[in-house]
Design a protein around this motif. Sequence first.
Motif, PDB file in Angstrom:
ATOM      1  N   ARG A 188       0.828  -1.212   0.000  1.00 24.61           N
ATOM      2  CA  ARG A 188       0.000   0.000   0.000  1.00 24.61           C
ATOM      3  C   ARG A 188       0.859   1.258   0.000  1.00 24.61           C
ATOM      4  O   ARG A 188       0.483   2.266  -0.590  1.00 24.61           O
ATOM      5  CB  ARG A 188      -0.930  -0.004   1.214  1.00 24.61           C
ATOM      6  CG  ARG A 188      -1.920  -1.160   1.165  1.00 24.61           C
ATOM      7  CD  ARG A 188      -3.067  -0.963   2.102  1.00 24.61           C
ATOM      8  NE  ARG A 188      -3.845  -2.207   2.192  1.00 24.61           N
ATOM      9  CZ  ARG A 188      -4.984  -2.331   2.833  1.00 24.61           C
ATOM     10  NH1 ARG A 188      -5.482  -1.303   3.478  1.00 24.61           N
ATOM     11  NH2 ARG A 188      -5.631  -3.471   2.871  1.00 24.61           N
ATOM     12  N   LEU A 189       1.994   1.198   0.697  1.00 23.84           N
ATOM     13  CA  LEU A 189       2.909   2.340   0.655  1.00 23.84           C
ATOM     14  C   LEU A 189       3.367   2.596  -0.772  1.00 23.84           C
ATOM     15  O   LEU A 189       3.469   3.743  -1.220  1.00 23.84           O
ATOM     16  CB  LEU A 189       4.110   2.079   1.569  1.00 23.84           C
ATOM     17  CG  LEU A 189       3.819   1.940   3.070  1.00 23.84           C
ATOM     18  CD1 LEU A 189       5.076   1.503   3.809  1.00 23.84           C
ATOM     19  CD2 LEU A 189       3.306   3.246   3.643  1.00 23.84           C
ATOM     20  N   ALA A 190       3.647   1.512  -1.496  1.00 23.08           N
ATOM     21  CA  ALA A 190       4.106   1.646  -2.886  1.00 23.08           C
ATOM     22  C   ALA A 190       3.013   2.202  -3.781  1.00 23.08           C
ATOM     23  O   ALA A 190       3.262   3.057  -4.634  1.00 23.08           O
ATOM     24  CB  ALA A 190       4.581   0.282  -3.407  1.00 23.08           C
ATOM     25  N   ILE A 191       1.786   1.727  -3.573  1.00 28.00           N
ATOM     26  CA  ILE A 191       0.657   2.230  -4.372  1.00 28.00           C
ATOM     27  C   ILE A 191       0.452   3.715  -4.110  1.00 28.00           C
ATOM     28  O   ILE A 191       0.264   4.506  -5.044  1.00 28.00           O
ATOM     29  CB  ILE A 191      -0.632   1.438  -4.048  1.00 28.00           C
ATOM     30  CG1 ILE A 191      -0.511   0.008  -4.577  1.00 28.00           C
ATOM     31  CG2 ILE A 191      -1.848   2.122  -4.669  1.00 28.00           C
ATOM     32  CD1 ILE A 191      -1.666  -0.888  -4.161  1.00 28.00           C
ATOM     33  N   CYS A 192       0.484   4.108  -2.837  1.00 25.16           N
ATOM     34  CA  CYS A 192       0.306   5.531  -2.499  1.00 25.16           C
ATOM     35  C   CYS A 192       1.369   6.379  -3.178  1.00 25.16           C
ATOM     36  O   CYS A 192       1.076   7.438  -3.730  1.00 25.16           O
ATOM     37  CB  CYS A 192       0.365   5.714  -0.984  1.00 25.16           C
ATOM     38  SG  CYS A 192       0.063   7.419  -0.459  1.00 25.16           S
ATOM     39  N   HIS A 193       2.613   5.888  -3.166  1.00 25.84           N
ATOM     40  CA  HIS A 193       3.702   6.657  -3.774  1.00 25.84           C
ATOM     41  C   HIS A 193       3.469   6.833  -5.270  1.00 25.84           C
ATOM     42  O   HIS A 193       3.622   7.931  -5.806  1.00 25.84           O
ATOM     43  CB  HIS A 193       5.034   5.955  -3.524  1.00 25.84           C
ATOM     44  CG  HIS A 193       6.199   6.681  -4.116  1.00 25.84           C
ATOM     45  ND1 HIS A 193       6.795   7.758  -3.503  1.00 25.84           N
ATOM     46  CD2 HIS A 193       6.867   6.507  -5.292  1.00 25.84           C
ATOM     47  CE1 HIS A 193       7.780   8.208  -4.258  1.00 25.84           C
ATOM     48  NE2 HIS A 193       7.846   7.468  -5.343  1.00 25.84           N
ATOM     49  N   LEU A 229      -7.863   2.592  -0.261  1.00 23.39           N
ATOM     50  CA  LEU A 229      -7.277   1.251  -0.364  1.00 23.39           C
ATOM     51  C   LEU A 229      -7.843   0.325   0.704  1.00 23.39           C
ATOM     52  O   LEU A 229      -8.003  -0.881   0.470  1.00 23.39           O
ATOM     53  CB  LEU A 229      -5.752   1.334  -0.246  1.00 23.39           C
ATOM     54  CG  LEU A 229      -5.017   1.959  -1.431  1.00 23.39           C
ATOM     55  CD1 LEU A 229      -3.540   2.141  -1.109  1.00 23.39           C
ATOM     56  CD2 LEU A 229      -5.170   1.086  -2.682  1.00 23.39           C
ATOM     57  N   SER A 230      -8.128   0.873   1.887  1.00 26.68           N
ATOM     58  CA  SER A 230      -8.712   0.050   2.950  1.00 26.68           C
ATOM     59  C   SER A 230     -10.063  -0.506   2.526  1.00 26.68           C
ATOM     60  O   SER A 230     -10.413  -1.644   2.856  1.00 26.68           O
ATOM     61  CB  SER A 230      -8.874   0.874   4.231  1.00 26.68           C
ATOM     62  OG  SER A 230      -7.625   1.213   4.773  1.00 26.68           O
ATOM     63  N   VAL A 231     -10.833   0.310   1.806  1.00 28.27           N
ATOM     64  CA  VAL A 231     -12.138  -0.144   1.325  1.00 28.27           C
ATOM     65  C   VAL A 231     -11.969  -1.122   0.166  1.00 28.27           C
ATOM     66  O   VAL A 231     -12.571  -2.207   0.152  1.00 28.27           O
ATOM     67  CB  VAL A 231     -12.998   1.060   0.900  1.00 28.27           C
ATOM     68  CG1 VAL A 231     -14.315   0.589   0.258  1.00 28.27           C
ATOM     69  CG2 VAL A 231     -13.290   1.954   2.102  1.00 28.27           C
ATOM     70  N   ALA A 232     -11.156  -0.748  -0.809  1.00 26.24           N
ATOM     71  CA  ALA A 232     -11.022  -1.552  -2.021  1.00 26.24           C
ATOM     72  C   ALA A 232     -10.303  -2.885  -1.763  1.00 26.24           C
ATOM     73  O   ALA A 232     -10.577  -3.875  -2.442  1.00 26.24           O
ATOM     74  CB  ALA A 232     -10.272  -0.758  -3.096  1.00 26.24           C
TER      75      ALA A 232
END
Length: 486
Positions: free
Chosen positions: A1-6, A61-64
């Motif tokens: 998730r950190l990578a996706i956010c970046h 992301l928490s929802v998806a």
Amino acid sequence: RLAICHIVLHNDLYDLNEGLRVFCPGTDLEAISHCVSAMENGWNFKFTEESFHSILVYAALSVARRRRKLKLSETECRTVIQYNEYNWAQSLFQMIDRKFGISTGEEEIAFLAVQLLCSGRLHDFSAEENNAYRYDEKMKGFIRKIISVISEVLNVDLTQDEELYYGLLNHIRPAIFRMRFEKHGTKPLTDFIKEEYKDTFRVSWTLSILFEEYYGINISSTELSYITLYIQSALERVAGPVRLALVTELGMGLNQMFCNKIRQTIPRVESIAILSVHEFRSEILGQYDLIVTTSDLGISSEKLVQIGALLNDSGVAQINARLRQLGKRKLDGRRRFDVSCHSLFDPKLIFRDVAVQDKRELIEMLSQALTSMGYVTEKYGATIFKREKTVSTYIGNGVAIPHGNSAYVNDSKVAIAFLREGIIWNEKESEKVDTVFLLAFRIENQDNSRRVQQFYKVFLELIDTDESIRYLKSLSAEELYKYLVQ
């Protein structure tokens, strides 16, 4: 998730909403955005723009990805639950759960709480403290210590600057969590700050050992650069207005344009006198804080800065740099290190004409020399490399100041190396280093801490210019040692 956010926040291919639709298809992003805004309003604080977008991404992301289980360490879970940010995360997910008809697990709440602890928030300087935060006395004492050290090193009293105090208080708290959780932010401004405010950035290096002493963390270049901005702003507040004279052969149209641009870009300039070249006399120097000229006036003075016939960004930067230089409290030319610092130096730890292939070889050589003489333990060298992965210790003018964990130092010492050929210090950039001061400082009491401050106070002046460094290089090892301790 950190990578996706970046990748969602920092790419040139698509905007925020497009990126979220790729990774969170079918999710009502507007509803989640409203929930994040409601959390801000409910707890009476405001995110910075980047942090708002980050929290929006993580919430989406928490929802998806709610069917994919998160696994957090016990340390992270124990840490976050004691802070207000955990309550914020709970309140956000209560709204999201009602909106989407889902049930969010504890791991999701704890994960978002970590991101909230590391997020940046806007500070209202009309209020003393951001009441959404929870400040302990240790944090407040740490900020006061930072300001005291900076004041001591710069010979400028910043201890009464409440804007600096509360600005640092609000910035450093989440910064500590970012470093503790190894959430390294992007550094779009770091290189600019290091170059534009080089002297102040070097002074901020004196704080790195305080972060280790108080919180056991290595501060990154990115965090140091933003702290530099707070210090620079405080210095400009105490600097006072500037009286400037423009000595020029140009016509009045260009002169007026020059004056307008200087006033717009350098608000400290209170007045600008326009003088022709033929009426300029050296006696005029004493009447102004700075003389800006487009011509060669035939004299040399630190108050004089010559720019091009067209005032571009480079010319403005020259004026700014000279004002900062004049604003510094220059140390007396005869001043040397305080006697408490003399034991830091050892003639056997001054190396000249060193031939090495790279940074690793050099650090291994210097740390081995310190180890063989009993000044540090064998574990010290590894901590230097660990720090170098976090922060580049290059400070400009071809100088680097690597250092490791003080827990592995038996007796504080400084090892000095002048290289035969410069080496690349940071592969991500391209800085070449040919002068290295390896700092091994033991910090166990106030006397040790005070000695480090005294060291930095003179050291920063010692390597301030290329001319200063050339002089150091011209000395033999014995001459340099005597120069340092006289």
